[in-house]
Structures are given as C-alpha cells and as structure tokens.
Scaffold this motif. Structure first.
Motif, PDB file in Angstrom:
ATOM      1  N   PRO A 194     -27.362 -67.270 -35.562  1.00  0.00           N
ATOM      2  CA  PRO A 194     -27.771 -67.534 -34.169  1.00  0.00           C
ATOM      3  C   PRO A 194     -26.608 -68.053 -33.335  1.00  0.00           C
ATOM      4  O   PRO A 194     -25.617 -68.576 -33.869  1.00  0.00           O
ATOM      5  CB  PRO A 194     -28.868 -68.596 -34.323  1.00  0.00           C
ATOM      6  CG  PRO A 194     -29.327 -68.492 -35.736  1.00  0.00           C
ATOM      7  CD  PRO A 194     -28.143 -68.039 -36.534  1.00  0.00           C
ATOM      8  N   ALA A 195     -26.727 -67.911 -32.031  1.00  0.00           N
ATOM      9  CA  ALA A 195     -25.664 -68.362 -31.131  1.00  0.00           C
ATOM     10  C   ALA A 195     -25.403 -69.856 -31.268  1.00  0.00           C
ATOM     11  O   ALA A 195     -24.269 -70.317 -31.094  1.00  0.00           O
ATOM     12  CB  ALA A 195     -26.031 -68.011 -29.687  1.00  0.00           C
ATOM     13  N   SER A 196     -26.442 -70.645 -31.589  1.00  0.00           N
ATOM     14  CA  SER A 196     -26.273 -72.094 -31.745  1.00  0.00           C
ATOM     15  C   SER A 196     -25.369 -72.448 -32.914  1.00  0.00           C
ATOM     16  O   SER A 196     -24.818 -73.549 -32.969  1.00  0.00           O
ATOM     17  CB  SER A 196     -27.637 -72.753 -31.930  1.00  0.00           C
ATOM     18  OG  SER A 196     -28.288 -72.230 -33.081  1.00  0.00           O
ATOM     19  N   PHE A 197     -25.215 -71.515 -33.859  1.00  0.00           N
ATOM     20  CA  PHE A 197     -24.311 -71.764 -34.980  1.00  0.00           C
ATOM     21  C   PHE A 197     -22.856 -71.648 -34.551  1.00  0.00           C
ATOM     22  O   PHE A 197     -21.998 -72.374 -35.049  1.00  0.00           O
ATOM     23  CB  PHE A 197     -24.597 -70.777 -36.113  1.00  0.00           C
ATOM     24  CG  PHE A 197     -23.646 -70.885 -37.271  1.00  0.00           C
ATOM     25  CD1 PHE A 197     -23.757 -71.925 -38.179  1.00  0.00           C
ATOM     26  CD2 PHE A 197     -22.639 -69.943 -37.451  1.00  0.00           C
ATOM     27  CE1 PHE A 197     -22.873 -72.028 -39.245  1.00  0.00           C
ATOM     28  CE2 PHE A 197     -21.754 -70.037 -38.515  1.00  0.00           C
ATOM     29  CZ  PHE A 197     -21.875 -71.082 -39.419  1.00  0.00           C
ATOM     30  N   TYR A 198     -22.570 -70.748 -33.635  1.00  0.00           N
ATOM     31  CA  TYR A 198     -21.195 -70.500 -33.231  1.00  0.00           C
ATOM     32  C   TYR A 198     -20.732 -71.422 -32.115  1.00  0.00           C
ATOM     33  O   TYR A 198     -19.576 -71.858 -32.107  1.00  0.00           O
ATOM     34  CB  TYR A 198     -21.044 -69.044 -32.768  1.00  0.00           C
ATOM     35  CG  TYR A 198     -21.366 -68.027 -33.838  1.00  0.00           C
ATOM     36  CD1 TYR A 198     -20.490 -67.799 -34.884  1.00  0.00           C
ATOM     37  CD2 TYR A 198     -22.555 -67.298 -33.794  1.00  0.00           C
ATOM     38  CE1 TYR A 198     -20.781 -66.863 -35.865  1.00  0.00           C
ATOM     39  CE2 TYR A 198     -22.852 -66.356 -34.766  1.00  0.00           C
ATOM     40  CZ  TYR A 198     -21.968 -66.152 -35.815  1.00  0.00           C
ATOM     41  OH  TYR A 198     -22.260 -65.239 -36.783  1.00  0.00           O
ATOM     42  N   ILE A 199     -21.595 -71.719 -31.168  1.00  0.00           N
ATOM     43  CA  ILE A 199     -21.181 -72.421 -29.958  1.00  0.00           C
ATOM     44  C   ILE A 199     -21.489 -73.909 -30.058  1.00  0.00           C
ATOM     45  O   ILE A 199     -22.593 -74.302 -30.449  1.00  0.00           O
ATOM     46  CB  ILE A 199     -21.895 -71.827 -28.727  1.00  0.00           C
ATOM     47  CG1 ILE A 199     -21.563 -70.340 -28.597  1.00  0.00           C
ATOM     48  CG2 ILE A 199     -21.503 -72.567 -27.457  1.00  0.00           C
ATOM     49  CD1 ILE A 199     -22.322 -69.648 -27.489  1.00  0.00           C
ATOM     50  N   GLY A 200     -20.514 -74.725 -29.677  1.00  0.00           N
ATOM     51  CA  GLY A 200     -20.746 -76.158 -29.560  1.00  0.00           C
ATOM     52  C   GLY A 200     -20.520 -76.935 -30.842  1.00  0.00           C
ATOM     53  O   GLY A 200     -20.002 -76.421 -31.839  1.00  0.00           O
ATOM     54  N   ASP A 201     -20.948 -78.197 -30.795  1.00  0.00           N
ATOM     55  CA  ASP A 201     -20.680 -79.132 -31.883  1.00  0.00           C
ATOM     56  C   ASP A 201     -21.938 -79.796 -32.439  1.00  0.00           C
ATOM     57  O   ASP A 201     -21.844 -80.686 -33.277  1.00  0.00           O
ATOM     58  CB  ASP A 201     -19.742 -80.245 -31.384  1.00  0.00           C
ATOM     59  CG  ASP A 201     -18.406 -79.695 -30.917  1.00  0.00           C
ATOM     60  OD1 ASP A 201     -17.615 -79.265 -31.763  1.00  0.00           O
ATOM     61  OD2 ASP A 201     -18.167 -79.700 -29.695  1.00  0.00           O
ATOM     62  N   ALA A 202     -23.106 -79.405 -31.956  1.00  0.00           N
ATOM     63  CA  ALA A 202     -24.335 -80.073 -32.378  1.00  0.00           C
ATOM     64  C   ALA A 202     -24.612 -79.815 -33.854  1.00  0.00           C
ATOM     65  O   ALA A 202     -24.050 -78.906 -34.479  1.00  0.00           O
ATOM     66  CB  ALA A 202     -25.510 -79.603 -31.517  1.00  0.00           C
ATOM     67  N   TRP A 203     -25.510 -80.614 -34.394  1.00  0.00           N
ATOM     68  CA  TRP A 203     -25.844 -80.503 -35.811  1.00  0.00           C
ATOM     69  C   TRP A 203     -26.357 -79.093 -36.129  1.00  0.00           C
ATOM     70  O   TRP A 203     -27.168 -78.540 -35.430  1.00  0.00           O
ATOM     71  CB  TRP A 203     -26.891 -81.531 -36.182  1.00  0.00           C
ATOM     72  CG  TRP A 203     -27.352 -81.405 -37.608  1.00  0.00           C
ATOM     73  CD1 TRP A 203     -28.560 -80.986 -38.055  1.00  0.00           C
ATOM     74  CD2 TRP A 203     -26.586 -81.712 -38.768  1.00  0.00           C
ATOM     75  NE1 TRP A 203     -28.600 -80.999 -39.429  1.00  0.00           N
ATOM     76  CE2 TRP A 203     -27.398 -81.443 -39.894  1.00  0.00           C
ATOM     77  CE3 TRP A 203     -25.286 -82.181 -38.977  1.00  0.00           C
ATOM     78  CZ2 TRP A 203     -26.959 -81.630 -41.207  1.00  0.00           C
ATOM     79  CZ3 TRP A 203     -24.835 -82.370 -40.281  1.00  0.00           C
ATOM     80  CH2 TRP A 203     -25.668 -82.102 -41.370  1.00  0.00           C
ATOM     81  N   ASN A 252     -16.085 -70.258 -30.620  1.00  0.00           N
ATOM     82  CA  ASN A 252     -15.968 -69.615 -31.940  1.00  0.00           C
ATOM     83  C   ASN A 252     -16.283 -68.128 -31.875  1.00  0.00           C
ATOM     84  O   ASN A 252     -16.932 -67.562 -32.778  1.00  0.00           O
ATOM     85  CB  ASN A 252     -16.881 -70.305 -32.958  1.00  0.00           C
ATOM     86  CG  ASN A 252     -16.363 -71.664 -33.381  1.00  0.00           C
ATOM     87  OD1 ASN A 252     -15.176 -71.831 -33.676  1.00  0.00           O
ATOM     88  ND2 ASN A 252     -17.239 -72.654 -33.392  1.00  0.00           N
ATOM     89  N   GLU A 253     -15.807 -67.473 -30.819  1.00  0.00           N
ATOM     90  CA  GLU A 253     -16.022 -66.037 -30.699  1.00  0.00           C
ATOM     91  C   GLU A 253     -15.330 -65.277 -31.829  1.00  0.00           C
ATOM     92  O   GLU A 253     -15.820 -64.227 -32.267  1.00  0.00           O
ATOM     93  CB  GLU A 253     -15.506 -65.554 -29.343  1.00  0.00           C
ATOM     94  CG  GLU A 253     -16.308 -66.094 -28.157  1.00  0.00           C
ATOM     95  CD  GLU A 253     -15.744 -65.632 -26.827  1.00  0.00           C
ATOM     96  OE1 GLU A 253     -14.678 -64.970 -26.840  1.00  0.00           O
ATOM     97  OE2 GLU A 253     -16.352 -65.944 -25.779  1.00  0.00           O
ATOM     98  N   TRP A 254     -14.216 -65.798 -32.300  1.00  0.00           N
ATOM     99  CA  TRP A 254     -13.508 -65.171 -33.415  1.00  0.00           C
ATOM    100  C   TRP A 254     -14.380 -65.149 -34.669  1.00  0.00           C
ATOM    101  O   TRP A 254     -14.375 -64.159 -35.423  1.00  0.00           O
ATOM    102  CB  TRP A 254     -12.218 -65.951 -33.686  1.00  0.00           C
ATOM    103  CG  TRP A 254     -12.467 -67.409 -34.004  1.00  0.00           C
ATOM    104  CD1 TRP A 254     -12.583 -68.422 -33.109  1.00  0.00           C
ATOM    105  CD2 TRP A 254     -12.655 -67.972 -35.301  1.00  0.00           C
ATOM    106  NE1 TRP A 254     -12.833 -69.617 -33.769  1.00  0.00           N
ATOM    107  CE2 TRP A 254     -12.880 -69.359 -35.116  1.00  0.00           C
ATOM    108  CE3 TRP A 254     -12.648 -67.458 -36.585  1.00  0.00           C
ATOM    109  CZ2 TRP A 254     -13.098 -70.233 -36.172  1.00  0.00           C
ATOM    110  CZ3 TRP A 254     -12.862 -68.322 -37.654  1.00  0.00           C
ATOM    111  CH2 TRP A 254     -13.082 -69.704 -37.436  1.00  0.00           C
ATOM    112  N   LEU A 255     -15.145 -66.228 -34.898  1.00  0.00           N
ATOM    113  CA  LEU A 255     -16.027 -66.288 -36.064  1.00  0.00           C
ATOM    114  C   LEU A 255     -17.209 -65.352 -35.895  1.00  0.00           C
ATOM    115  O   LEU A 255     -17.635 -64.689 -36.860  1.00  0.00           O
ATOM    116  CB  LEU A 255     -16.506 -67.722 -36.267  1.00  0.00           C
ATOM    117  CG  LEU A 255     -17.438 -67.955 -37.459  1.00  0.00           C
ATOM    118  CD1 LEU A 255     -16.736 -67.622 -38.764  1.00  0.00           C
ATOM    119  CD2 LEU A 255     -17.930 -69.402 -37.473  1.00  0.00           C
ATOM    120  N   ALA A 256     -17.746 -65.296 -34.681  1.00  0.00           N
ATOM    121  CA  ALA A 256     -18.867 -64.382 -34.424  1.00  0.00           C
ATOM    122  C   ALA A 256     -18.443 -62.944 -34.672  1.00  0.00           C
ATOM    123  O   ALA A 256     -19.217 -62.136 -35.218  1.00  0.00           O
ATOM    124  CB  ALA A 256     -19.359 -64.568 -32.997  1.00  0.00           C
TER     125      ALA A 256
END
Length: 244
Positions: free
Chosen positions: A166-175, A154-158
């Motif tokens: 935080p980076a955890s919001f953009y990267i991955g699928d975790a809660w 999700n670099e486009w969203l960042a």
C-alpha cells in the motif's frame, strides 16, 4: 550487570516517563525530561512514538494539522502531543530502537555469555552498517525537505517492488511504513553489535579488576598476619638476664 541495568535502564526509561508524567498532569517534570533529551535527539514527532493516544505514531500531515502547518524541524520538534493525540516519547523511534535494544541484548548476552563467542570487529561493522546507510540517506533526503526527499516518498522502492504494498508503506514515517521499519530494525542490529562486540571486553576488564582487588586483599591479609605473628613472637621471646 545489576548496576548497568539500574543506571542505563534509568537513561533509557526516562524518555518513556515523560509521556507518563504528561498523562498524570505533571507537566513541569515532563518538560524537564523533554528539554534534557532534546540535546540528544531531534525529537521530530513524525519519527517518534506516542503513548496514551489512538495511534503509536502519526504522519507529518497529522502532526501539521494538530500543531502547525510547517515543515520547519525546529518548530515541529516542539510538539510533544495533546490529550487527544497522546504524548510523545522524549526521543525518536530510532533512538528507542538503538538504545533500548542495547539493554535487552545485554540481558540476553549475560544469560548466554558462557556459550557465546565474542563478535569479530568485522561483524560489528556489518551490524552497524545498515543503520549508517539508513541514517545517512535520511539526512541527505531531509536536505530536500522533510516531505519532499527520496526517503519520504520512497518512489525508488515502489518501483523496485512494482508497487506491491500500500501507499502508506512507501510514503512517510508513520508506524508500519518502510522508514519506520528500517529505523526499528537497523537500530536493533546496531544494539546487537554493540553488546556482542563490546560487552565481552567489559566483562574481561571487570574480571581482571576483581582478581586484582582480590590479590591486593590477600596480600594485605598476609602482611597483617606476618606483622601480628612478629609481634607475638617478640612478646613471647624470653628475657635474657643482664650481663654481670
């Protein structure tokens, strides 16, 4: 609505029963549920909820560390959990949001059906469109790899948000990630659209069937009443003397 709640509730409840059975040690029936629902869902663990563990969901790296260091979805989907991670719900977070929301919105619609107008078909499309976009972009992104596509980073969203989160919001699928929130929200919007548009039609259909059944019952009663009245008249009719 009672029968729908029982039957459909069983359908949406069994995926949650699987981790409960695993927690109780009933592995065989749990695996039967996982197997049945594997035909309905990809069951990727990094896009699923976990019960009885320290986290609601886990990142791909967490799953790889606990299971196998692979990005092959056919191998990843076999991971159902562990005593220290908890046990996976038998379908993905999107399926949970989409199908479970239908049940909850059905109850809400039932309580408000006399005051809520039916949703126009354009409204159904608008409510389903976000999930279609989210699901399609995930599908295209996964073609480049589960942890390499544009919907994983999700670099486009960042860039659009100037890295405000935080980076955890953009990267991955975790809660807590953008992807997890999008699957939750778009799935719920889809469920709302299905109920708001479709259930008034079902209500009209069942009302028409009920009226038809009542009309048939009344017609049958009238026919029987007429038949009994005719028999009574025949029995009570005076017998004429035979002609000399």
């Amino acid at each position: 609505m009672l029968w729908f709640s029982l039957l459909y509730g069983l359908y949406v409840g069994l995926p949650f029963l699987a981790p409960l059975l695993m927690q109780w040690g009933a592995e065989l029936p749990a695996r039967v549920i996982y197997t049945i629902y594997s035909f309905l869902c990809h069951q990727l663990p990094e896009r699923s909820y976990f019960l009885f563990g320290p986290k609601v969901s886990y990142s791909l790296t967490d799953i790889q560390a606990a299971w196998q260091a692979t990005s092959d979805p056919m191998i990843l989907r076999q991971f159902i959990g562990s005593p220290d991670k908890g046990w996976k719900v038998a379908w993905s977070d999107r399926m949970v949001s989409m199908y479970t929301s239908i049940l909850f919105f059905a109850w809400l619609w039932w309580a408000l059906r006399r005051w809520v107008r039916q949703l126009h078909w354009i409204g159904l499309i608008l409510l389903a469109l976000p999930m279609m976009v989210d699901g399609t972009t995930h599908l295209v992104s996964d073609l480049f790899g589960l942890h390499a596509g544009f919907r994983y980073t999700n670099e486009w969203l960042a860039a659009l948000t100037n890295h405000a989160f935080p980076a955890s919001f953009y990267i991955g699928d975790a809660w807590g990630s953008f992807n997890a929130w999008m699957r939750l929200i778009t799935g719920a919007l889809f469920g709302l659209g299905i109920v708001w548009f479709g259930f008034p039609y079902l209500d009209q259909l069942f009302q028409a069937q009920t009226k038809l059944a009542e009309m048939k019952a009344r017609a049958k009663e009238q026919i029987l009443d007429q038949a009994f009245a005719y028999q009574r008249n025949e029995r009570n009719k005076p017998i004429e003397p035979e002609a000399q």
